[in-house]
Motif scaffolding. Structure first.
Motif, PDB file in Angstrom:
ATOM      1  N   ILE A  89       2.334  -1.179   1.845  1.00 50.56           N
ATOM      2  CA  ILE A  89       1.531  -0.087   1.283  1.00 50.56           C
ATOM      3  C   ILE A  89       0.243   0.102   2.072  1.00 50.56           C
ATOM      4  CG2 ILE A  89       0.250   0.684  -0.758  1.00 50.56           C
ATOM      5  CD1 ILE A  89       2.337  -0.916  -2.421  1.00 50.56           C
ATOM      6  N   THR A  90      -0.426  -0.997   2.383  1.00 49.41           N
ATOM      7  CA  THR A  90      -1.674  -0.931   3.127  1.00 49.41           C
ATOM      8  C   THR A  90      -1.462  -0.291   4.500  1.00 49.41           C
ATOM      9  OG1 THR A  90      -2.487  -2.935   2.022  1.00 49.41           O
ATOM     10  CG2 THR A  90      -3.584  -2.284   4.071  1.00 49.41           C
ATOM     11  N   THR A  91      -0.388  -0.681   5.166  1.00 48.88           N
ATOM     12  CA  THR A  91      -0.097  -0.138   6.497  1.00 48.88           C
ATOM     13  C   THR A  91       0.132   1.364   6.448  1.00 48.88           C
ATOM     14  OG1 THR A  91       0.887  -2.229   7.231  1.00 48.88           O
ATOM     15  CG2 THR A  91       1.473  -0.253   8.464  1.00 48.88           C
ATOM     16  N   ILE A  92       0.902   1.833   5.451  1.00 46.95           N
ATOM     17  CA  ILE A  92       1.176   3.265   5.326  1.00 46.95           C
ATOM     18  C   ILE A  92      -0.116   4.056   5.131  1.00 46.95           C
ATOM     19  CG2 ILE A  92       2.172   5.039   3.831  1.00 46.95           C
ATOM     20  CD1 ILE A  92       4.543   3.294   3.380  1.00 46.95           C
ATOM     21  N   VAL A  93      -0.951   3.589   4.205  1.00 45.77           N
ATOM     22  CA  VAL A  93      -2.197   4.309   3.908  1.00 45.77           C
ATOM     23  C   VAL A  93      -3.123   4.305   5.124  1.00 45.77           C
ATOM     24  CG1 VAL A  93      -4.251   4.366   2.462  1.00 45.77           C
ATOM     25  CG2 VAL A  93      -2.036   3.835   1.440  1.00 45.77           C
ATOM     26  N   GLU A  94      -3.205   3.179   5.820  1.00 46.80           N
ATOM     27  CA  GLU A  94      -4.072   3.114   6.989  1.00 46.80           C
ATOM     28  C   GLU A  94      -3.563   4.013   8.101  1.00 46.80           C
ATOM     29  OE1 GLU A  94      -4.298  -1.042   7.870  1.00 46.80           O
ATOM     30  OE2 GLU A  94      -5.919  -1.390   6.412  1.00 46.80           O
ATOM     31  N   LYS A  95      -2.242   4.143   8.237  1.00 44.40           N
ATOM     32  CA  LYS A  95      -1.680   5.052   9.243  1.00 44.40           C
ATOM     33  C   LYS A  95      -1.914   6.509   8.867  1.00 44.40           C
ATOM     34  CE  LYS A  95       1.831   2.104  11.355  1.00 44.40           C
ATOM     35  NZ  LYS A  95       3.267   1.926  11.687  1.00 44.40           N
ATOM     36  N   MET A  96      -2.149   6.744   7.566  1.00 42.23           N
ATOM     37  CA  MET A  96      -2.526   8.090   7.126  1.00 42.23           C
ATOM     38  C   MET A  96      -3.980   8.403   7.499  1.00 42.23           C
ATOM     39  SD  MET A  96      -0.752   7.970   3.341  1.00 42.23           S
ATOM     40  CE  MET A  96      -1.655   9.419   2.740  1.00 42.23           C
ATOM     41  N   GLY A  97      -4.718   7.343   7.883  1.00 38.17           N
ATOM     42  CA  GLY A  97      -6.103   7.525   8.295  1.00 38.17           C
ATOM     43  C   GLY A  97      -7.132   7.148   7.246  1.00 38.17           C
ATOM     44  N   TYR A  98      -6.719   6.364   6.231  1.00 42.37           N
ATOM     45  CA  TYR A  98      -7.644   6.007   5.146  1.00 42.37           C
ATOM     46  C   TYR A  98      -7.699   4.499   4.954  1.00 42.37           C
ATOM     47  CZ  TYR A  98      -6.683  10.921   4.267  1.00 42.37           C
ATOM     48  OH  TYR A  98      -6.511  12.275   4.412  1.00 42.37           O
ATOM     49  N   ASP A  99      -8.872   4.016   4.640  1.00 43.13           N
ATOM     50  CA  ASP A  99      -9.042   2.598   4.330  1.00 43.13           C
ATOM     51  C   ASP A  99      -8.584   2.351   2.897  1.00 43.13           C
ATOM     52  OD1 ASP A  99     -10.122   1.990   6.815  1.00 43.13           O
ATOM     53  OD2 ASP A  99     -12.155   2.496   6.163  1.00 43.13           O
ATOM     54  N   VAL A 100      -8.001   1.199   2.645  1.00 47.04           N
ATOM     55  CA  VAL A 100      -7.525   0.887   1.299  1.00 47.04           C
ATOM     56  C   VAL A 100      -7.430  -0.623   1.127  1.00 47.04           C
ATOM     57  CG1 VAL A 100      -5.068   0.893   1.887  1.00 47.04           C
ATOM     58  CG2 VAL A 100      -5.782   1.458  -0.447  1.00 47.04           C
ATOM     59  N   LYS A 101      -7.658  -1.061  -0.089  1.00 42.81           N
ATOM     60  CA  LYS A 101      -7.426  -2.457  -0.455  1.00 42.81           C
ATOM     61  C   LYS A 101      -6.447  -2.454  -1.621  1.00 42.81           C
ATOM     62  CE  LYS A 101      -9.576  -6.665  -2.241  1.00 42.81           C
ATOM     63  NZ  LYS A 101     -10.818  -7.299  -2.735  1.00 42.81           N
ATOM     64  N   ALA A 102      -5.320  -3.112  -1.455  1.00 41.43           N
ATOM     65  CA  ALA A 102      -4.289  -3.165  -2.497  1.00 41.43           C
ATOM     66  C   ALA A 102      -4.287  -4.539  -3.148  1.00 41.43           C
ATOM     67  CB  ALA A 102      -2.915  -2.865  -1.899  1.00 41.43           C
ATOM     68  N   SER A 103      -4.217  -4.558  -4.466  1.00 45.08           N
ATOM     69  CA  SER A 103      -4.205  -5.829  -5.200  1.00 45.08           C
ATOM     70  C   SER A 103      -3.252  -5.746  -6.387  1.00 45.08           C
ATOM     71  CB  SER A 103      -5.617  -6.182  -5.680  1.00 45.08           C
ATOM     72  OG  SER A 103      -6.141  -5.140  -6.483  1.00 45.08           O
ATOM     73  N   ILE A 104      -2.763  -6.892  -6.813  1.00 46.14           N
ATOM     74  CA  ILE A 104      -1.837  -6.969  -7.948  1.00 46.14           C
ATOM     75  C   ILE A 104      -2.626  -6.833  -9.250  1.00 46.14           C
ATOM     76  CG2 ILE A 104      -0.046  -8.318  -9.084  1.00 46.14           C
ATOM     77  CD1 ILE A 104       0.644  -7.605  -6.219  1.00 46.14           C
ATOM     78  N   THR A 105      -2.151  -5.950 -10.132  1.00 40.20           N
ATOM     79  CA  THR A 105      -2.829  -5.779 -11.424  1.00 40.20           C
ATOM     80  C   THR A 105      -2.055  -6.425 -12.566  1.00 40.20           C
ATOM     81  OG1 THR A 105      -1.783  -3.601 -11.627  1.00 40.20           O
ATOM     82  CG2 THR A 105      -4.031  -3.668 -10.784  1.00 40.20           C
TER      83      THR A 105
END
Length: 231
Positions: A89-105
């Motif tokens: 998920i992180t890789t996809i969002v970063e390739k879209m050009g956006y920073d993101v932090k994914a965590s388990i909820t």
């Protein structure tokens, strides 16, 4: 795979589906297609569409988010599967050009909730949540390729899922009131399967109101109808 069944109530239709398909209730998802209440000239029924668990179209499943959100859990990946999903998920969002932090909820037997923290959360959500749904769909496809077909990955950011659910419930009641007063049907915006089911179930017990899904593909529309009157 998808199948259609009909019963006097939603419960009866689900029981018929489980019996005829030889499946347990947790092995398929249900979308209400149409409801018809008892009247002087017609018998009531509920028509449902059953999606078996290998169908990623319906792997949204956020109707239990409110309960899950209240649970405390370790946000750090606890297995190789969780780590790979987070990285995917992180890789996809970063390739879209956006920073993101994914965590388990939250973690459940066949459900994994993941929160996306980003300054671009509004873009990740997209119009009516379509970008978030697309990311979620990709995550579920990836989980299936790793051999976790029965695991549902549920993505959320800024508590969008809960806010959207509450908004749809209000929309359902408001629209039903308009339909009841005007005696004219109203067609709602295109929605994914679980959003449509929320509309159907919200209005299922309101006298003189019927609901029906219309259209093709993933994003169908719900028509709210005043019973006994034509469109």
């Amino acid at each position: 795979m998808t199948y259609e069944f009909e019963g006097k109530t939603e419960k009866e239709a689900i029981e018929i589906a489980a019996s005829e398909l030889g499946l347990q209730r947790d092995q398929f998802d249900v979308e209400i297609l149409e409801t018809q209440k008892n009247s002087l000239f017609k018998k009531g029924y509920v028509k449902i569409c059953v999606h078996t668990v290998d169908n990623v179209e319906v792997k949204n499943g956020y109707s239990e988010l409110k309960r899950s959100a209240s649970k405390t859990t370790n946000s750090i990946p606890q297995s190789e599967f969780e780590q790979k999903i987070i990285e995917f998920i992180t890789t996809i969002v970063e390739k879209m050009g956006y920073d993101v932090k994914a965590s388990i909820t939250y973690r459940e037997e066949k459900k994994l909730g993941i929160k996306l923290d980003s300054k671009s959360s509004s873009i990740l959500i997209g119009r009516k949540g379509k970008n978030l749904d697309a990311l979620q769909l990709l995550a579920n496809i990836y989980a299936g390729k790793m051999g976790y077909d029965e695991m549902r990955i549920i993505l959320d950011t800024e508590n969008y899922r809960i806010r959207r659910e509450e908004s749809l419930v209000r929309l359902a009641y408001t629209t039903a009131d308009k339909v009841h007063q005007s005696h004219k049907s109203i067609l709602l915006e295109p929605m994914n399967p679980f959003e449509r089911r929320l509309i159907h179930t919200t209005l299922n017990d309101i006298p003189d109101i019927e609901t029906k899904s219309e259209g093709d593909g993933l994003y169908k529309q719900v028509r709210i109808i005043y019973k006994g009157f034509s469109r």
